[in-house]
Structure formats: C-alpha cells, structure tokens
Design an enzyme around this catalytic site. Structure first.
Site, short mmCIF file in Angstrom:
data_model
loop_
_atom_site.label_atom_id
_atom_site.label_comp_id
_atom_site.label_asym_id
_atom_site.label_seq_id
_atom_site.Cartn_x
_atom_site.Cartn_y
_atom_site.Cartn_z
N ASP A 163 72.89 22.29 0.69
CA ASP A 163 74.11 22.97 1.13
C ASP A 163 75.32 22.33 0.44
O ASP A 163 75.53 21.13 0.55
CB ASP A 163 74.22 22.83 2.66
CG ASP A 163 75.26 23.77 3.24
OD1 ASP A 163 76.31 23.97 2.60
OD2 ASP A 163 75.03 24.28 4.34
N THR A 183 62.21 26.54 -6.73
CA THR A 183 62.25 26.84 -5.30
C THR A 183 62.40 28.36 -5.16
O THR A 183 62.71 29.05 -6.13
CB THR A 183 63.45 26.14 -4.61
OG1 THR A 183 64.65 26.82 -4.98
CG2 THR A 183 63.55 24.67 -5.01
N GLU A 184 62.21 28.86 -3.95
CA GLU A 184 62.40 30.29 -3.69
C GLU A 184 63.81 30.72 -4.11
O GLU A 184 64.01 31.72 -4.79
CB GLU A 184 62.23 30.61 -2.19
CG GLU A 184 60.81 30.60 -1.67
CD GLU A 184 60.33 29.22 -1.25
OE1 GLU A 184 61.02 28.21 -1.52
OE2 GLU A 184 59.24 29.15 -0.65
N TYR A 185 64.76 29.93 -3.69
CA TYR A 185 66.16 30.21 -3.95
C TYR A 185 66.46 30.19 -5.45
O TYR A 185 67.18 31.03 -5.98
CB TYR A 185 67.01 29.17 -3.22
CG TYR A 185 68.48 29.37 -3.37
CD1 TYR A 185 69.17 30.24 -2.55
CD2 TYR A 185 69.18 28.69 -4.37
CE1 TYR A 185 70.52 30.43 -2.69
CE2 TYR A 185 70.53 28.87 -4.53
CZ TYR A 185 71.20 29.74 -3.68
OH TYR A 185 72.53 29.93 -3.85
N GLU A 186 65.88 29.19 -6.13
CA GLU A 186 66.13 29.00 -7.56
C GLU A 186 65.69 30.23 -8.36
O GLU A 186 66.40 30.70 -9.25
CB GLU A 186 65.35 27.77 -8.03
CG GLU A 186 65.53 27.42 -9.50
CD GLU A 186 64.81 26.09 -9.84
OE1 GLU A 186 64.26 25.45 -8.92
OE2 GLU A 186 64.84 25.71 -11.03
N GLU A 234 61.10 15.35 -0.14
CA GLU A 234 62.13 16.36 -0.43
C GLU A 234 62.97 16.53 0.83
O GLU A 234 62.43 16.81 1.90
CB GLU A 234 61.50 17.70 -0.83
CG GLU A 234 62.55 18.73 -1.23
CD GLU A 234 62.00 20.14 -1.50
OE1 GLU A 234 62.63 20.89 -2.25
OE2 GLU A 234 60.93 20.48 -0.94
N LYS A 280 84.06 22.79 1.52
CA LYS A 280 85.35 22.34 2.05
C LYS A 280 85.45 20.82 2.04
O LYS A 280 84.53 20.14 2.47
CB LYS A 280 85.54 22.86 3.47
CG LYS A 280 85.78 24.37 3.51
CD LYS A 280 85.96 24.87 4.92
CE LYS A 280 86.11 26.40 4.89
NZ LYS A 280 85.83 27.02 6.18
N ASN A 328 66.13 15.37 11.12
CA ASN A 328 67.42 15.32 10.45
C ASN A 328 67.40 14.19 9.42
O ASN A 328 66.93 13.08 9.72
CB ASN A 328 68.50 15.05 11.51
CG ASN A 328 69.89 15.28 10.96
OD1 ASN A 328 70.21 14.87 9.84
ND2 ASN A 328 70.72 15.95 11.75
#
Lengths: 216, 216
Positions: free
Chosen positions: B118, B191-194, B44, B122, B96
């Site tokens: 992310d 996920t936590e965010y999901e 992941e 832009k 990275n």
C-alpha cells in the site's frame, strides 16, 4: 552529442582567458580569490553548451559556478553565453574531469552537478561513467564534508546504475524523482539536451546523493 | 485492493491450522522445526491472494516461504492455492507486520519480499508505509546479517520514497530496475496485481536493499 570540428575554437578560447581559465591548477585552494568573495563553489562536470550553468549563475548570484567541459568545440558555445552575459560568478574550464584533484583542494567545492552525462552503456566502459566509484572517490576529495552530487539524466540504464553506485559507495540519496518534469520539483533549469528530449515526452530522472559525515 | 467482506473466511482459516499457523509466536526461534529442515526462510509481507509466494515455493523447494497477510478476506485466496498445491515449504500467517518481532528471532529470516505494498500517498500516513524507517528497523531485528529486502511496486511515489528511505537507513541498493518487464531480469514471478497492471503497459519498479554487515 555529435561533435563538429571547429578549428577556430582553440583560438577563441585562448582569446578569453578571463572566462575560460588557462592553467587552472594555479588556483587550487584559492578559487575564492579569483571570484573575490567567499561564496560557495558549485561545479558542473560536462557543462556542454553551458545553458544550465549560465542560467544557474544568473539565478543564484550568491553562488560561484564553474563549468567544466573537455571538448573545445562544445565549450565555445558556453563561452559565447558568458561573453554575452558577463557574469562575475561564472567561469569555465576546458579540462578533463580526471584532473579535478589538481585543480581543487579538499573542501573547496560545495556541490557537483552532473547533467546528462555520457551513459557509456557497454559494461567494458563502466569506468568511464561519471558516477563510477573512482569518480565518486575523486569528487569526495574536492567536496566539503557532506557535499552533494546533483544528477540528472534521461538514460534509464545510467540512472539505475548510478543509484546503485551511489548507494554502494555509501552516499545517501535525497529527492529522487523518476519523472522530473511531472514532479513538484521547483526551479529546474533545463539543459539544451534536456529540453529537446523532454519535448518528445520522455522521462527525465533526477536525484541528489550526499556524502556522509566522516567518522571522527 | 478492494476488500470484500467474507464472513466465512475466519472459519475457513481456522479449519486449516496446518497451513495458516495459529499463534505463530510459539515458533519464534524454531521455525525450522516446523518445516523439518534447515533451509533458509523467506517471508512476504502483504502476501495478498498468494500467487507470488505459491509460485516461488514451487520454483524453489530448497527455500521455506512464509506469506504474511493481515486481511482474512484476502488470505483465504492464498490458503486456497496452498490447499490445492499442498507445498511442504510454504506456510501462511494471518498477522500484522508490526508483530514480526514476536514471531521471528533475530537472524531467523534470510529475505523479505515486499510486493505492491500500500503506497499510503498522504504524508501524514508515511509511518504506515512498509519501507518507513521503523519497519526497516523491525526487519533488521529478524533478518540475518546482510539480509535483503526485495521490493516491487508500480507506484512511482512509493518507489522514489523507498529508495531514499533505504538509503538513509544505510541499506545498500542492488539491481535497481525502473522498468522490470522490459529488463533482462530473469525468473520474475508476477503477483495477481502486477499482471493486471502490466497488461495496461505501465511500468513496474524493482530493487533489492541489503543490510550492511554490522560493525565488529
């Protein structure tokens, strides 16, 4: 859409052979003779009541449009718009999309529009969806090299299916929009159905799928 | 996500070299030695606080998982979960994504998960998106033939962009869902965010993109 029986539709269509072309097979390979110029030809499969193709023909006089609709009771509405506007760059065909290869020669069509096609949601009806692989093969046989399909629908399942089908066939996706009416896409012309549906606040999905350059 | 400064994170990570592997380049081409078996490796990229990869590792003991996260202040939360669960089939890397080719040999990874990456909305930041073509090329250089990317996001713009980017790179789309939490997809691990985002009633987008078999 719900079809109303219009027994007079057949006669009306027959009365305007200059607009709804009878026996279109006769023009295979020479549609530009019918239009009297060499402008590119864009077709809409399932042209319905004809608002989209009529407005496109008005907006783009340098493109020849052909609207294809199977149902006589529906195509008469498109015919009414054409009678009213008398556009030299728009003609209609009352034929089944399955017969396209008898009507157009390879390379004769530059772009295909599919707008709000029947989603045929049941798996056993998959082959009827206009983005099923046999249709993509059929389109390839009338389109120019690197020809494009421009596809709009409000049906989430059909859109998901079609993205995969396009991709698996090897088409390249362009300009995917998951909410067309809240996007920066310019020059969108709504179909009758699209306007009705969008007024409820629902999403319209759109993408373009481009055939790859054939291997040399 | 908002990053909090955690000056102690570096020391904590260094204290658990069995979980957050230091100098992962040393295992290039021999990750299965580290895991002690020949199970497939799924990674992941952007593993965040680690809930997804931890739950996946619990649910699929026959798959080896590697969670990759650049930010020390974030990966410590994933580390906490691994300390608590002590899963033999999960390891973490604080590196990275750009350096993946120094860490994995060609064919060493079977699947890549990208979750809520992310969006870099832009245009001038396009190259930073994890579905930009240079990343797709990088992934190809560590994946098995016909390896897969499994991608989830709540960001409409990133999803639209990624469908096009996958397609233009020649990947084949599978299992596209434009509303994952109202679909028949089974076994989704949030996920936590999901979870936070879905509780607001917003849509989660998901697709799989598969590399084509190389030409012989």
């Amino acid at each position: 859409m719900r079809l109303r029986n219009k027994p007079w539709a057949k006669d009306k269509i027959a009365a305007y052979p200059q607009y709804v072309i009878p026996n279109p097979e006769q023009y295979k390979g020479r549609w530009n003779e019918l239009f009297g110029n060499d402008h590119p030809i864009h077709i809409e499969i399932g042209t319905g009541k004809g608002r989209f193709i009529t407005e496109m023909a008005k907006a783009h006089p340098d493109v020849n449009y052909i609207g294809i609709e199977l149902y006589k009771s529906v195509i008469v509405s498109a015919l009414d718009k054409l009678i009213e506007n008398d556009l030299p760059n728009l003609r209609l065909l009352n034929v089944n999309a399955k017969d396209l290869m008898n009507i157009f020669a390879k390379g004769e069509v530059e772009r295909i529009y599919l707008n709000f096609s029947d989603p045929w949601p049941k798996k056993r009806h998959e082959k009827r969806r206009l983005t099923y692989k046999t249709f993509l093969e059929l389109y390839e046989n009338i389109l120019v090299d690197e020809g494009e399909i421009h596809f709009k629908t409000d049906n989430q399942g059909l859109f998901e299916y079609s993205l995969v089908s396009f991709s698996q066939y090897g088409l390249v996706l362009q300009n995917v929009s998951l909410d067309l009416h809240n996007s920066d896409f310019e020059g969108n012309i709504m179909t009758e159905y699209e306007q009705k549906f969008a007024e409820k606040g629902n999403r319209i999905y759109r993408c373009e799928a481009k055939y790859r350059k054939p291997m040399q």
